[in-house]
Design a protein around this motif. Structure first.
Motif, PDB file in Angstrom:
ATOM      1  N   ALA A 216       0.935  -1.525   0.346  1.00  0.00           N
ATOM      2  CA  ALA A 216       0.344   0.015  -0.208  1.00  0.00           C
ATOM      3  C   ALA A 216       1.056   1.380   0.136  1.00  0.00           C
ATOM      4  CB  ALA A 216      -0.847   0.200   1.217  1.00  0.00           C
ATOM      5  N   ASP A 217       2.579   1.640   0.537  1.00  0.00           N
ATOM      6  CA  ASP A 217       2.795   2.474   0.454  1.00  0.00           C
ATOM      7  C   ASP A 217       3.865   2.291  -0.621  1.00  0.00           C
ATOM      8  OD1 ASP A 217       1.957   2.311   3.281  1.00  0.00           O
ATOM      9  OD2 ASP A 217       3.705   1.590   3.512  1.00  0.00           O
ATOM     10  N   CYS A 218       4.012   1.676  -1.555  1.00  0.00           N
ATOM     11  CA  CYS A 218       5.151   1.301  -2.720  1.00  0.00           C
ATOM     12  C   CYS A 218       4.196   2.204  -4.258  1.00  0.00           C
ATOM     13  CB  CYS A 218       5.748   0.484  -3.610  1.00  0.00           C
ATOM     14  SG  CYS A 218       6.967   0.078  -1.992  1.00  0.00           S
ATOM     15  N   GLY A 219       4.563   2.225  -5.202  1.00  0.00           N
ATOM     16  CA  GLY A 219       3.976   2.363  -6.095  1.00  0.00           C
ATOM     17  C   GLY A 219       3.224   4.005  -6.993  1.00  0.00           C
ATOM     18  N   PRO A 220       3.411   4.052  -7.294  1.00  0.00           N
ATOM     19  CA  PRO A 220       2.662   3.708  -8.570  1.00  0.00           C
ATOM     20  C   PRO A 220       4.765   2.847  -9.904  1.00  0.00           C
ATOM     21  CG  PRO A 220       2.544   5.573  -9.945  1.00  0.00           C
ATOM     22  CD  PRO A 220       2.366   5.750  -8.299  1.00  0.00           C
ATOM     23  N   PRO A 221       4.670   1.908 -10.519  1.00  0.00           N
ATOM     24  CA  PRO A 221       3.202   1.256 -10.780  1.00  0.00           C
ATOM     25  C   PRO A 221       3.457  -0.113  -9.451  1.00  0.00           C
ATOM     26  CG  PRO A 221       5.467   0.432 -11.580  1.00  0.00           C
ATOM     27  CD  PRO A 221       5.930   1.991 -11.091  1.00  0.00           C
TER      28      PRO A 221
ATOM     29  N   HIS B  50      10.574  -0.585  -1.207  1.00  0.00           N
ATOM     30  CA  HIS B  50      10.102  -1.292  -0.428  1.00  0.00           C
ATOM     31  C   HIS B  50      10.602  -2.446   0.533  1.00  0.00           C
ATOM     32  CE1 HIS B  50       6.474  -4.185   0.687  1.00  0.00           C
ATOM     33  NE2 HIS B  50       7.426  -5.110   0.290  1.00  0.00           N
ATOM     34  N   GLN B  51       9.886  -2.185   1.813  1.00  0.00           N
ATOM     35  CA  GLN B  51      10.250  -2.600   3.296  1.00  0.00           C
ATOM     36  C   GLN B  51       9.078  -3.867   4.185  1.00  0.00           C
ATOM     37  OE1 GLN B  51      13.247  -2.319   4.271  1.00  0.00           O
ATOM     38  NE2 GLN B  51      13.268   0.035   2.182  1.00  0.00           N
ATOM     39  N   SER B  52       9.267  -4.561   4.672  1.00  0.00           N
ATOM     40  CA  SER B  52       9.135  -5.393   5.077  1.00  0.00           C
ATOM     41  C   SER B  52       7.802  -4.908   5.903  1.00  0.00           C
ATOM     42  CB  SER B  52       9.990  -6.639   5.347  1.00  0.00           C
ATOM     43  OG  SER B  52      10.308  -6.560   6.649  1.00  0.00           O
ATOM     44  N   ASP B  53       7.752  -3.523   6.869  1.00  0.00           N
ATOM     45  CA  ASP B  53       7.391  -3.771   7.593  1.00  0.00           C
ATOM     46  C   ASP B  53       5.751  -2.266   6.658  1.00  0.00           C
ATOM     47  OD1 ASP B  53       9.189  -1.357   7.026  1.00  0.00           O
ATOM     48  OD2 ASP B  53       9.072  -0.258   9.196  1.00  0.00           O
ATOM     49  N   HIS B  54       5.686  -1.832   5.241  1.00  0.00           N
ATOM     50  CA  HIS B  54       5.374  -1.355   4.849  1.00  0.00           C
ATOM     51  C   HIS B  54       3.662  -1.746   5.217  1.00  0.00           C
ATOM     52  CE1 HIS B  54       8.421   0.830   2.206  1.00  0.00           C
ATOM     53  NE2 HIS B  54       7.850   1.509   3.237  1.00  0.00           N
ATOM     54  N   SER B  55       2.958  -1.010   5.049  1.00  0.00           N
ATOM     55  CA  SER B  55       1.137  -1.576   5.356  1.00  0.00           C
ATOM     56  C   SER B  55       1.542  -1.907   3.762  1.00  0.00           C
ATOM     57  CB  SER B  55       0.277  -0.083   4.790  1.00  0.00           C
ATOM     58  OG  SER B  55       0.622   0.511   5.885  1.00  0.00           O
ATOM     59  N   TYR B  56      -0.006  -3.087   3.432  1.00  0.00           N
ATOM     60  CA  TYR B  56      -0.720  -3.843   2.666  1.00  0.00           C
ATOM     61  C   TYR B  56      -1.684  -4.227   2.316  1.00  0.00           C
ATOM     62  CZ  TYR B  56      -1.336  -7.683   6.430  1.00  0.00           C
ATOM     63  OH  TYR B  56      -1.371  -7.967   6.772  1.00  0.00           O
TER      64      TYR B  56
ATOM     65  N   PHE C  66       6.061 -13.052   0.815  1.00  0.00           N
ATOM     66  CA  PHE C  66       5.225 -12.049   1.392  1.00  0.00           C
ATOM     67  C   PHE C  66       5.890 -12.821   3.623  1.00  0.00           C
ATOM     68  CE2 PHE C  66       1.830 -10.879   5.059  1.00  0.00           C
ATOM     69  CZ  PHE C  66       2.159  -9.588   5.164  1.00  0.00           C
ATOM     70  N   THR C  67       5.538 -13.891   3.605  1.00  0.00           N
ATOM     71  CA  THR C  67       6.122 -14.432   4.708  1.00  0.00           C
ATOM     72  C   THR C  67       7.353 -14.591   4.896  1.00  0.00           C
ATOM     73  OG1 THR C  67       6.105 -16.883   4.123  1.00  0.00           O
ATOM     74  CG2 THR C  67       3.853 -16.073   4.442  1.00  0.00           C
ATOM     75  N   ARG C  68       8.566 -14.798   4.314  1.00  0.00           N
ATOM     76  CA  ARG C  68       9.851 -14.666   4.545  1.00  0.00           C
ATOM     77  C   ARG C  68      10.186 -12.847   4.458  1.00  0.00           C
ATOM     78  NH1 ARG C  68       9.716 -18.072  -0.707  1.00  0.00           N
ATOM     79  NH2 ARG C  68      10.460 -16.262  -1.602  1.00  0.00           N
ATOM     80  N   GLY C  69       9.172 -12.287   4.520  1.00  0.00           N
ATOM     81  CA  GLY C  69       9.443 -10.832   4.551  1.00  0.00           C
ATOM     82  C   GLY C  69      10.389  -9.935   3.312  1.00  0.00           C
ATOM     83  N   PHE C  70       9.706 -10.117   1.932  1.00  0.00           N
ATOM     84  CA  PHE C  70      10.723  -9.883   1.195  1.00  0.00           C
ATOM     85  C   PHE C  70      10.687  -8.049   0.775  1.00  0.00           C
ATOM     86  CE2 PHE C  70      10.375  -8.423  -3.852  1.00  0.00           C
ATOM     87  CZ  PHE C  70      11.571  -8.860  -3.927  1.00  0.00           C
ATOM     88  N   GLU C  71      12.081  -8.049   0.398  1.00  0.00           N
ATOM     89  CA  GLU C  71      12.591  -6.062   0.065  1.00  0.00           C
ATOM     90  C   GLU C  71      12.978  -6.651  -0.671  1.00  0.00           C
ATOM     91  OE1 GLU C  71      14.226  -5.395   3.894  1.00  0.00           O
ATOM     92  OE2 GLU C  71      12.732  -5.231   5.189  1.00  0.00           O
ATOM     93  N   TYR C  72      12.424  -5.265  -1.515  1.00  0.00           N
ATOM     94  CA  TYR C  72      13.092  -4.632  -2.932  1.00  0.00           C
ATOM     95  C   TYR C  72      12.599  -3.030  -2.906  1.00  0.00           C
ATOM     96  CZ  TYR C  72      12.966  -4.200  -8.128  1.00  0.00           C
ATOM     97  OH  TYR C  72      13.471  -3.809  -9.536  1.00  0.00           O
ATOM     98  N   LYS C  73      14.290  -2.995  -3.742  1.00  0.00           N
ATOM     99  CA  LYS C  73      15.026  -0.971  -3.533  1.00  0.00           C
ATOM    100  C   LYS C  73      13.794  -0.403  -1.898  1.00  0.00           C
ATOM    101  CE  LYS C  73      15.257  -1.052  -8.115  1.00  0.00           C
ATOM    102  NZ  LYS C  73      14.729  -0.529  -9.684  1.00  0.00           N
TER     103      LYS C  73
END
Length: 442
Positions: free
Chosen positions: A32-37, A55-61, A46-53
């Motif tokens: 919910a915090d990243c984008g667009p796109p 995007h952090q694992s504690d972001h809203s989803y 999601f369960t492994r806590g994937f992070e990308y650039k």
């Protein structure tokens, strides 16, 4: 938070997971915090806590799924969307084909559900009714737009009329080539990617804005053509010829400003100027009557008849002098003198250049012929010699000048194909226009 995810029957059409690149299967996660796109990941990442650039694992989803009812408890959102897609593919009424594509519902279920919730639903009908009423009320408040009542001509492709109409195609109501026809070329190599810097992204958006402005200019020009009826340009010119010459000159000068006002306002302005011209002309005529001591309508009619008679007498006295100044042929002058003085015409003297039995025709009298006031002295002399009325000469002159301007030059054979008169007269007109610089010789 649950959201409706786009339902696609083919799993390979689903977007890939950002973490493992596998095709997403519902339910899946959207940040919910990243984008667009939007950043989409599967439940395993999601369960492994994937992070990308960023995007952090504690972001809203958000949990993306369509496994819940909307209109009917027995129909899931996936099936609702699949039904609409099947009706769009198979067509309304082909319920057996719709059921075959659905695979989860029967023919009767599909028909009953669609008719109940998408056709006879009072919620949808009231919404459509309110939209229709709002559109009708909006139309009542706006002014009636001008539309030409006649159909535009349908010339052959690449003909002279088709070129005058800028390649307009009446069947498609569009042109062969658009204004600024290559405006789309600036966008062909633009691609918005995630790795673009802020400056590069802003530059690409600026290019898109420029393209939109060029499209608006293209639509503006089309609107001017449509509203003012400029597709059939020849008819537009014919309508202008019904005005006096002074008003025609005004129309030519004000045509550049017609795009700033509506067609009705422009026509009202021209008509008001025509009325003003007629009123001034009538006031001048009444002032002339008053200066001449005429105070009654009967006296005005007698005054007009006497004025015409006096003008004819004056022209007869001045005609011989004008003719002797323009002509060098004494035989033609003698023949004109005998014919106008009431004496029986004598047999003209034949020159050696003329054939046996051939007579020299007298010059044409241009007095009172329409269009004479538009000719200069040399053009009057030409019309007298070739015995051509001024109106026909002006049409031939305009046709030859337009063709010469279009081709960059004109040959005598081409002039003869445009003017269907005697070839000797055509040669004299052609030589005169070249000598005076109106056209150029190819």
């Amino acid at each position: 938070m649950d959201r409706l995810a786009p339902f696609v029957s083919d799993p390979f059409d689903q977007p890939p997971c950002r973490g493992c690149s596998s095709y997403l299967m519902e339910p899946y996660i959207k940040c919910a915090d990243c984008g667009p796109p939007p950043l989409l990941i599967c439940l395993q990442c999601f369960t492994r806590g994937f992070e990308y650039k960023k995007h952090q694992s504690d972001h809203s989803y958000e949990i993306m799924t369509s496994d819940f009812p909307i209109l009917d408890p027995n129909w899931r959102a996936q099936e609702e969307m699949a039904l609409l897609e099947a009706v769009m593919d198979c067509g309304f009424g082909n319920w057996q084909d719709v059921a075959n594509q659905m695979r989860t519902k029967s023919k009767e279920d599909c028909e009953k559900h669609y008719m109940k919730h998408f056709v006879n639903n009072p919620l949808f009908s009231s919404t459509l009714l309110s939209l229709k009423q709002s559109e009708e009320s909006k139309d009542l408040d706006t002014a009636i737009t001008f539309r030409p009542s006649d159909e535009p001509p349908r010339p052959a492709f690449d003909s002279a009329l088709s070129r005058d109409m800028a390649g307009y195609m009446p069947a498609r109501a569009d042109f062969v080539e658009e204004f600024d026809n290559y405006a789309e070329w600036d966008l062909r190599d633009i691609d918005f990617v995630e790795d673009d810097s802020d400056i590069l992204h802003a530059l690409k958006l600026a290019v898109v804005d420029i393209y939109h402005s060029r499209l608006k200019e293209r639509q503006r020009r089309k609107k001017i053509l449509r509203d003012h009826g400029l597709i059939n340009l020849r008819k537009f010119q014919i309508l202008e010829r019904r005005y006096p010459k002074e008003v025609q000159d005004l129309c030519e000068a004000m045509r550049h400003f017609a795009r700033l006002v509506g067609p009705i306002e422009h026509d009202k302005f021209i008509e008001s100027q025509t009325l003003d011209f007629e009123l001034r002309k009538e006031i001048k005529r009444l002032q002339e009557y008053r200066l001449a001591g005429v105070f009654t309508f009967r006296g005005a009619r007698v005054y007009d008849c006497l004025k015409v008679h006096r003008e004819e007498e004056r022209l007869k006295r001045c005609m011989l002098t004008d003719l002797l100044q323009c002509l060098q042929d004494s035989t033609a002058c003698q023949q004109w003198l005998h014919s106008d003085s009431g004496i029986n015409p004598v047999t003209p003297i034949l020159s050696s250049a003329d054939g046996a039995g051939r007579r020299n025709a007298p010059p044409l009298n241009l007095t009172g012929l329409p269009g004479t006031e538009k000719l200069n002295d040399k053009e009057k002399e030409l019309c007298q010699m070739v015995r051509l009325v001024p109106g026909a000469y002006l049409e031939y002159k305009s046709a030859l000048m337009n063709e010469s301007s279009r081709l960059g030059g004109l040959k005598l054979a081409q002039a003869r194909t445009l003017i269907k008169i005697d070839v000797n007269k055509t040669r004299k007109i052609y030589d005169f226009l070249i000598r005076e610089g109106y056209i150029t010789k190819a």
